[in-house]
Scaffold this active site. Structure first.
Site, PDB file in Angstrom:
ATOM      1  N   PRO A   2     -21.779  11.492  34.043  1.00  0.00           N
ATOM      2  CG  PRO A   2     -24.004  12.055  34.321  1.00  0.00           C
ATOM      3  CD  PRO A   2     -23.118  10.909  33.962  1.00  0.00           C
ATOM      4  CD  GLU A   3     -15.884  12.218  35.519  1.00  0.00           C
ATOM      5  OE1 GLU A   3     -14.987  12.931  36.009  1.00  0.00           O
ATOM      6  OE2 GLU A   3     -15.647  11.350  34.657  1.00  0.00           O
ATOM      7  CE  LYS A  54     -18.108  10.999  39.978  1.00  0.00           C
ATOM      8  NZ  LYS A  54     -17.948   9.669  39.371  1.00  0.00           N
ATOM      9  CG  ASN A 176     -12.843   6.602  33.485  1.00  0.00           C
ATOM     10  OD1 ASN A 176     -11.800   6.358  34.075  1.00  0.00           O
ATOM     11  ND2 ASN A 176     -13.230   5.952  32.404  1.00  0.00           N
ATOM     12  NE  ARG A 339     -31.493  -0.344  39.944  1.00  0.00           N
ATOM     13  CZ  ARG A 339     -31.522   0.973  39.897  1.00  0.00           C
ATOM     14  NH1 ARG A 339     -30.706   1.666  40.645  1.00  0.00           N
ATOM     15  NH2 ARG A 339     -32.363   1.603  39.112  1.00  0.00           N
TER      16      ARG A 339
END
Length: 390
Positions: A2-3, A54, A176, A339
Protein backbone atom coordinates in the site's frame (compact mmCIF):
# COMPACT_ATOMS: atom_id res chain seq x y z
CA UNK A 1 2.45 -2.75 -0.96
CA UNK A 2 0.00 0.00 0.00
CA UNK A 3 1.20 3.48 -0.95
CA UNK A 4 -0.35 6.94 -0.72
CA UNK A 5 -3.25 6.23 -3.11
CA UNK A 6 -4.15 2.99 -1.29
CA UNK A 7 -4.26 4.77 2.07
CA UNK A 8 -6.47 7.46 0.53
CA UNK A 9 -8.77 4.82 -0.99
CA UNK A 10 -8.93 3.04 2.37
CA UNK A 11 -10.05 6.24 4.11
CA UNK A 12 -12.75 6.72 1.45
CA UNK A 13 -13.90 3.14 2.00
CA UNK A 14 -14.19 3.58 5.78
CA UNK A 15 -16.16 6.81 5.44
CA UNK A 16 -18.53 5.40 2.84
CA UNK A 17 -19.03 1.97 4.44
CA UNK A 18 -19.28 3.16 8.04
CA UNK A 19 -20.87 6.58 7.68
CA UNK A 20 -24.37 5.35 8.56
CA UNK A 21 -23.29 2.68 11.08
CA UNK A 22 -23.27 2.93 14.87
CA UNK A 23 -20.59 0.93 16.64
CA UNK A 24 -20.63 -0.23 20.26
CA UNK A 25 -18.68 -2.12 22.90
CA UNK A 26 -14.94 -2.58 23.27
CA UNK A 27 -12.31 -2.49 20.57
CA UNK A 28 -10.87 -5.97 20.19
CA UNK A 29 -7.24 -6.77 19.37
CA UNK A 30 -5.96 -10.15 18.23
CA UNK A 31 -3.76 -12.06 20.65
CA UNK A 32 -0.88 -12.35 18.19
CA UNK A 33 -0.56 -8.65 17.35
CA UNK A 34 2.32 -6.76 18.94
CA UNK A 35 0.56 -3.43 18.52
CA UNK A 36 -0.86 -1.62 21.57
CA UNK A 37 -4.24 -2.36 23.11
CA UNK A 38 -6.95 0.21 22.33
CA UNK A 39 -8.55 1.27 25.65
CA UNK A 40 -11.89 2.40 24.26
CA UNK A 41 -15.41 1.33 25.20
CA UNK A 42 -18.68 3.04 24.33
CA UNK A 43 -22.28 1.94 23.94
CA UNK A 44 -22.63 4.00 20.76
CA UNK A 45 -19.97 5.66 18.60
CA UNK A 46 -19.18 6.43 14.99
CA UNK A 47 -16.01 5.90 12.97
CA UNK A 48 -14.50 8.29 10.42
CA UNK A 49 -11.17 8.32 8.60
CA UNK A 50 -8.71 10.61 6.85
CA UNK A 51 -5.38 9.93 5.11
CA UNK A 52 -2.09 11.78 4.79
CA UNK A 53 0.73 10.29 2.74
CA UNK A 54 1.28 6.72 3.92
CA UNK A 55 -0.77 7.10 7.10
CA UNK A 56 -4.47 6.81 7.91
CA UNK A 57 -6.20 8.35 10.92
CA UNK A 58 -9.26 6.65 12.40
CA UNK A 59 -11.44 8.68 14.81
CA UNK A 60 -13.85 6.99 17.23
CA UNK A 61 -16.52 9.54 18.26
CA UNK A 62 -19.05 8.64 21.02
CA UNK A 63 -22.65 9.74 20.39
CA UNK A 64 -24.44 12.03 22.89
CA UNK A 65 -25.58 10.05 25.92
CA UNK A 66 -23.36 7.05 25.20
CA UNK A 67 -22.07 5.15 28.21
CA UNK A 68 -19.58 5.19 29.79
CA UNK A 69 -18.74 8.85 29.14
CA UNK A 70 -15.80 8.81 26.77
CA UNK A 71 -13.73 11.36 24.88
CA UNK A 72 -13.16 10.77 21.14
CA UNK A 73 -10.14 8.60 20.43
CA UNK A 74 -7.90 8.82 17.37
CA UNK A 75 -5.64 6.09 15.99
CA UNK A 76 -3.03 6.48 13.27
CA UNK A 77 -2.36 3.44 11.07
CA UNK A 78 0.58 2.60 8.83
CA UNK A 79 -0.31 -0.32 6.60
CA UNK A 80 3.10 -1.96 6.25
CA UNK A 81 3.23 -4.43 3.38
CA UNK A 82 -0.29 -5.87 3.46
CA UNK A 83 -2.61 -3.77 5.65
CA UNK A 84 -6.22 -2.96 4.68
CA UNK A 85 -9.67 -2.38 6.16
CA UNK A 86 -12.60 -4.75 5.61
CA UNK A 87 -16.23 -4.65 6.77
CA UNK A 88 -17.58 -8.16 7.32
CA UNK A 89 -20.27 -10.01 9.32
CA UNK A 90 -19.07 -10.71 12.85
CA UNK A 91 -19.20 -14.47 12.35
CA UNK A 92 -17.01 -14.21 9.21
CA UNK A 93 -13.91 -12.49 10.60
CA UNK A 94 -10.88 -12.71 8.30
CA UNK A 95 -8.06 -14.85 9.60
CA UNK A 96 -5.63 -11.93 10.00
CA UNK A 97 -8.04 -9.34 11.45
CA UNK A 98 -5.77 -7.83 14.12
CA UNK A 99 -8.05 -4.98 15.24
CA UNK A 100 -11.85 -5.18 15.26
CA UNK A 101 -14.65 -2.65 15.78
CA UNK A 102 -18.17 -4.12 16.17
CA UNK A 103 -21.48 -2.48 15.30
CA UNK A 104 -24.03 -2.01 18.08
CA UNK A 105 -27.32 -3.94 18.21
CA UNK A 106 -30.05 -4.24 17.01
CA UNK A 107 -29.56 -5.91 13.67
CA UNK A 108 -26.90 -8.29 12.38
CA UNK A 109 -23.52 -7.37 13.82
CA UNK A 110 -20.76 -6.27 11.48
CA UNK A 111 -17.06 -5.84 12.17
CA UNK A 112 -14.73 -3.22 10.73
CA UNK A 113 -11.37 -5.04 10.70
CA UNK A 114 -7.80 -3.96 10.18
CA UNK A 115 -6.47 -6.96 8.24
CA UNK A 116 -2.72 -7.46 7.96
CA UNK A 117 -1.48 -10.82 6.68
CA UNK A 118 2.24 -10.10 7.07
CA UNK A 119 1.91 -8.13 10.34
CA UNK A 120 4.24 -5.26 9.42
CA UNK A 121 1.38 -2.77 9.86
CA UNK A 122 1.19 -0.59 12.97
CA UNK A 123 -1.21 1.67 14.83
CA UNK A 124 -0.50 4.41 17.41
CA UNK A 125 -2.83 5.93 19.98
CA UNK A 126 -3.32 9.68 20.12
CA UNK A 127 -3.93 10.47 16.47
CA UNK A 128 -0.72 12.38 15.72
CA UNK A 129 0.91 11.93 12.33
CA UNK A 130 4.36 10.39 12.55
CA UNK A 131 6.97 13.11 13.19
CA UNK A 132 9.37 13.80 10.37
CA UNK A 133 7.07 12.90 7.51
CA UNK A 134 6.81 15.56 4.85
CA UNK A 135 3.62 17.04 3.40
CA UNK A 136 1.31 14.63 1.56
CA UNK A 137 1.98 14.45 -2.19
CA UNK A 138 -1.75 14.03 -2.83
CA UNK A 139 -3.42 16.59 -0.58
CA UNK A 140 -0.68 19.09 0.27
CA UNK A 141 0.95 19.58 -3.10
CA UNK A 142 2.16 23.20 -2.73
CA UNK A 143 3.70 22.50 0.70
CA UNK A 144 5.21 19.27 -0.65
CA UNK A 145 6.83 21.03 -3.60
CA UNK A 146 8.21 23.83 -1.45
CA UNK A 147 9.60 21.35 1.10
CA UNK A 148 11.56 19.49 -1.59
CA UNK A 149 12.99 22.52 -3.40
CA UNK A 150 13.88 24.27 -0.14
CA UNK A 151 15.92 21.29 1.09
CA UNK A 152 17.93 20.26 -1.98
CA UNK A 153 21.15 20.68 0.03
CA UNK A 154 20.13 17.68 2.16
CA UNK A 155 22.38 14.65 1.71
CA UNK A 156 19.31 12.61 0.69
CA UNK A 157 19.59 14.27 -2.73
CA UNK A 158 23.16 13.01 -3.18
CA UNK A 159 21.52 9.63 -3.77
CA UNK A 160 19.97 8.34 -7.01
CA UNK A 161 16.58 9.83 -7.76
CA UNK A 162 14.91 6.42 -7.41
CA UNK A 163 16.12 6.21 -3.79
CA UNK A 164 15.32 9.83 -2.96
CA UNK A 165 11.72 9.26 -4.07
CA UNK A 166 11.29 6.76 -1.21
CA UNK A 167 12.44 9.25 1.43
CA UNK A 168 9.21 9.97 3.32
CA UNK A 169 10.62 13.21 4.78
CA UNK A 170 10.21 14.69 1.32
CA UNK A 171 7.99 12.33 -0.72
CA UNK A 172 5.33 11.26 1.78
CA UNK A 173 3.11 8.80 -0.07
CA UNK A 174 5.47 7.70 -2.84
CA UNK A 175 6.48 4.04 -2.88
CA UNK A 176 7.96 1.45 -5.18
CA UNK A 177 5.41 1.26 -7.99
CA UNK A 178 4.81 5.02 -8.05
CA UNK A 179 8.49 5.92 -8.39
CA UNK A 180 8.81 3.55 -11.36
CA UNK A 181 5.77 5.01 -13.13
CA UNK A 182 6.82 8.63 -12.50
CA UNK A 183 10.40 8.21 -13.73
CA UNK A 184 9.27 6.18 -16.73
CA UNK A 185 6.89 8.89 -17.94
CA UNK A 186 9.65 11.52 -17.83
CA UNK A 187 12.32 9.17 -19.25
CA UNK A 188 14.56 9.91 -16.26
CA UNK A 189 17.17 7.20 -15.55
CA UNK A 190 16.43 5.86 -12.05
CA UNK A 191 20.06 6.11 -10.96
CA UNK A 192 20.56 9.72 -12.03
CA UNK A 193 21.66 11.92 -9.12
CA UNK A 194 18.55 13.32 -7.43
CA UNK A 195 19.91 16.85 -7.01
CA UNK A 196 20.80 17.04 -10.70
CA UNK A 197 17.21 16.18 -11.60
CA UNK A 198 15.55 18.56 -9.13
CA UNK A 199 17.80 21.62 -9.26
CA UNK A 200 16.51 22.45 -12.74
CA UNK A 201 13.01 22.84 -11.28
CA UNK A 202 14.13 25.76 -9.12
CA UNK A 203 14.80 27.78 -12.27
CA UNK A 204 11.60 26.81 -14.03
CA UNK A 205 9.39 29.85 -14.52
CA UNK A 206 6.48 30.19 -17.00
CA UNK A 207 6.82 32.89 -19.63
CA UNK A 208 5.26 36.22 -18.63
CA UNK A 209 3.83 36.52 -22.16
CA UNK A 210 1.54 33.51 -21.71
CA UNK A 211 -2.07 33.93 -20.63
CA UNK A 212 -3.34 32.02 -17.59
CA UNK A 213 -5.05 29.39 -19.77
CA UNK A 214 -1.85 28.96 -21.80
CA UNK A 215 0.18 28.50 -18.63
CA UNK A 216 -2.23 25.84 -17.37
CA UNK A 217 -2.16 24.05 -20.74
CA UNK A 218 1.64 24.09 -20.85
CA UNK A 219 1.80 22.74 -17.31
CA UNK A 220 -0.56 19.87 -18.13
CA UNK A 221 1.28 18.98 -21.34
CA UNK A 222 4.79 19.15 -19.83
CA UNK A 223 4.59 18.30 -16.13
CA UNK A 224 7.81 18.11 -14.13
CA UNK A 225 8.77 15.39 -11.67
CA UNK A 226 7.18 17.04 -8.62
CA UNK A 227 3.94 17.64 -10.50
CA UNK A 228 3.82 13.96 -11.46
CA UNK A 229 4.40 13.01 -7.81
CA UNK A 230 0.97 14.61 -7.28
CA UNK A 231 -0.90 13.75 -10.49
CA UNK A 232 0.16 10.08 -10.87
CA UNK A 233 -1.09 9.05 -7.38
CA UNK A 234 -4.25 11.03 -8.13
CA UNK A 235 -4.81 8.89 -11.24
CA UNK A 236 -4.71 5.75 -9.08
CA UNK A 237 -7.29 7.20 -6.69
CA UNK A 238 -9.57 8.05 -9.61
CA UNK A 239 -9.41 4.42 -10.77
CA UNK A 240 -11.31 3.42 -7.64
CA UNK A 241 -11.12 -0.16 -6.47
CA UNK A 242 -8.28 -0.97 -4.09
CA UNK A 243 -5.33 0.30 -6.11
CA UNK A 244 -2.18 -1.79 -5.85
CA UNK A 245 -2.79 -5.53 -6.01
CA UNK A 246 -1.32 -8.86 -6.99
CA UNK A 247 -1.11 -10.06 -10.59
CA UNK A 248 -4.12 -12.34 -10.25
CA UNK A 249 -7.23 -12.56 -8.17
CA UNK A 250 -9.74 -9.91 -7.29
CA UNK A 251 -11.49 -7.82 -9.91
CA UNK A 252 -10.82 -4.71 -7.81
CA UNK A 253 -7.21 -4.79 -9.00
CA UNK A 254 -7.95 -5.22 -12.72
CA UNK A 255 -8.18 -1.48 -13.48
CA UNK A 256 -4.93 -0.84 -11.65
CA UNK A 257 -3.05 -3.54 -13.54
CA UNK A 258 -4.33 -2.13 -16.85
CA UNK A 259 -3.15 1.34 -15.79
CA UNK A 260 0.48 0.30 -15.15
CA UNK A 261 3.00 1.22 -17.86
CA UNK A 262 6.34 0.28 -16.29
CA UNK A 263 6.21 -1.44 -12.88
CA UNK A 264 6.66 -5.19 -13.43
CA UNK A 265 5.66 -4.89 -17.09
CA UNK A 266 7.06 -7.08 -19.92
CA UNK A 267 10.01 -5.49 -21.70
CA UNK A 268 11.06 -3.41 -18.69
CA UNK A 269 14.41 -3.82 -16.96
CA UNK A 270 14.97 -3.99 -13.21
CA UNK A 271 17.76 -3.41 -10.68
CA UNK A 272 17.97 -3.41 -6.92
CA UNK A 273 18.79 -0.16 -5.15
CA UNK A 274 21.01 -0.05 -2.06
CA UNK A 275 18.02 -0.90 0.17
CA UNK A 276 17.29 -4.05 -1.80
CA UNK A 277 14.17 -2.58 -3.41
CA UNK A 278 13.60 -3.43 -7.08
CA UNK A 279 13.25 -0.46 -9.41
CA UNK A 280 11.69 -1.01 -12.85
CA UNK A 281 12.78 1.16 -15.77
CA UNK A 282 13.47 1.32 -19.50
CA UNK A 283 16.79 2.13 -21.13
CA UNK A 284 19.94 3.35 -19.39
CA UNK A 285 19.81 2.99 -15.57
CA UNK A 286 21.99 6.07 -15.00
CA UNK A 287 25.50 6.90 -13.70
CA UNK A 288 24.87 5.89 -10.07
CA UNK A 289 23.64 2.38 -10.90
CA UNK A 290 25.07 -0.30 -8.56
CA UNK A 291 28.34 -1.59 -9.90
CA UNK A 292 28.62 -5.27 -10.64
CA UNK A 293 24.88 -5.81 -10.92
CA UNK A 294 23.23 -6.64 -14.21
CA UNK A 295 19.74 -5.43 -14.96
CA UNK A 296 17.09 -8.01 -15.75
CA UNK A 297 14.46 -7.62 -18.44
CA UNK A 298 11.02 -9.08 -17.93
CA UNK A 299 9.87 -11.19 -20.86
CA UNK A 300 6.38 -10.91 -22.26
CA UNK A 301 4.10 -13.90 -21.93
CA UNK A 302 4.30 -14.42 -25.69
CA UNK A 303 8.08 -14.94 -25.55
CA UNK A 304 8.04 -17.29 -22.59
CA UNK A 305 8.35 -21.01 -23.46
CA UNK A 306 5.16 -23.00 -23.61
CA UNK A 307 4.58 -25.68 -20.96
CA UNK A 308 5.44 -28.50 -23.38
CA UNK A 309 8.72 -26.82 -24.45
CA UNK A 310 9.72 -25.50 -21.04
CA UNK A 311 12.80 -27.06 -19.47
CA UNK A 312 11.95 -28.45 -16.09
CA UNK A 313 13.71 -26.74 -13.20
CA UNK A 314 15.85 -29.05 -11.09
CA UNK A 315 13.97 -30.23 -8.07
CA UNK A 316 14.91 -28.49 -4.79
CA UNK A 317 17.19 -30.41 -2.46
CA UNK A 318 15.45 -32.49 0.14
CA UNK A 319 15.51 -31.69 3.82
CA UNK A 320 17.85 -34.62 4.34
CA UNK A 321 20.24 -33.15 1.79
CA UNK A 322 20.10 -29.79 3.54
CA UNK A 323 20.90 -31.43 6.85
CA UNK A 324 23.81 -33.29 5.23
CA UNK A 325 25.13 -30.02 3.81
CA UNK A 326 24.97 -28.32 7.22
CA UNK A 327 26.62 -31.30 8.90
CA UNK A 328 29.47 -31.34 6.42
CA UNK A 329 30.04 -27.64 6.92
CA UNK A 330 29.43 -27.68 10.66
CA UNK A 331 27.24 -24.59 10.24
CA UNK A 332 24.47 -23.55 12.64
CA UNK A 333 20.99 -23.11 11.21
CA UNK A 334 19.99 -19.51 10.59
CA UNK A 335 16.60 -18.07 11.43
CA UNK A 336 14.91 -15.04 9.88
CA UNK A 337 13.28 -12.32 11.94
CA UNK A 338 9.79 -11.37 10.89
CA UNK A 339 9.82 -7.73 11.98
CA UNK A 340 12.68 -5.26 11.58
CA UNK A 341 14.03 -3.75 14.78
CA UNK A 342 13.74 -0.19 13.55
CA UNK A 343 12.80 1.81 10.49
CA UNK A 344 13.92 5.08 9.02
CA UNK A 345 11.98 7.68 7.09
CA UNK A 346 15.00 7.93 4.79
CA UNK A 347 13.73 4.85 3.01
CA UNK A 348 10.30 3.41 2.46
CA UNK A 349 9.67 2.74 6.19
CA UNK A 350 7.15 -0.07 5.89
CA UNK A 351 9.58 -2.38 4.13
CA UNK A 352 12.18 -4.38 6.09
CA UNK A 353 15.73 -3.71 5.03
CA UNK A 354 17.72 -6.46 3.37
CA UNK A 355 20.24 -7.89 5.85
CA UNK A 356 23.86 -7.62 4.81
CA UNK A 357 25.67 -10.85 4.18
CA UNK A 358 28.08 -11.67 6.97
CA UNK A 359 30.92 -14.13 7.34
CA UNK A 360 29.87 -17.58 8.43
CA UNK A 361 31.85 -19.00 11.29
CA UNK A 362 32.39 -22.68 11.75
CA UNK A 363 31.22 -24.31 14.97
CA UNK A 364 33.82 -26.41 16.77
CA UNK A 365 32.83 -29.74 18.24
CA UNK A 366 32.45 -29.97 22.00
CA UNK A 367 35.65 -32.02 22.30
CA UNK A 368 37.70 -29.25 20.68
CA UNK A 369 38.52 -31.14 17.48
CA UNK A 370 36.59 -32.18 14.40
CA UNK A 371 35.87 -35.66 13.23
CA UNK A 372 37.52 -36.58 9.91
CA UNK A 373 35.20 -36.23 6.92
CA UNK A 374 34.39 -39.30 4.88
CA UNK A 375 34.62 -38.76 1.15
CA UNK A 376 32.94 -41.07 -1.34
CA UNK A 377 34.31 -41.14 -4.85
CA UNK A 378 30.82 -41.31 -6.39
CA UNK A 379 29.31 -38.54 -4.24
CA UNK A 380 28.64 -35.34 -6.21
CA UNK A 381 29.67 -31.99 -4.70
CA UNK A 382 27.09 -30.46 -2.36
CA UNK A 383 28.49 -26.95 -2.60
CA UNK A 384 25.65 -24.64 -3.66
CA UNK A 385 26.03 -22.65 -6.81
CA UNK A 386 25.90 -18.87 -6.69
CA UNK A 387 22.45 -17.35 -6.66
CA UNK A 388 21.18 -13.88 -7.36
CA UNK A 389 18.34 -12.08 -5.66
CA UNK A 390 15.20 -11.74 -7.67
Amino acid sequence: MPEGPELHLASQFVNEACGALVFGGCVEKSSVSRNPEVPFESSAYRISASARGKELRLILSPLPGAQPPQEPLALVFRFGMSGSFQLVPREELPRHAHLRFYTAPPGPQLALCFVDVRRFGHWDLGGKWQPGRGPCVLQEYEQFRENVLRNLADKAFDRPICEALLDQRFFNGIGNYLRAEILYRLKIPPFEKARSVLEALQQRRPSLKLTLSQKIKAKLQNPDLLELCHSVPKEVVQLGGKGYGSESGEEDFAAFRAWLRCYGMPGMSSLQDRHGRTIWFQGDPGPLAPKGRKSRKKKSKATQPSPENRVEDPSPPSKALSRTRRAKRDLPERTATQRPEGTSLQQDPEVPTVPKKGRRKGRQAASGHRRPRKVKADTPSLDPEGTSAS
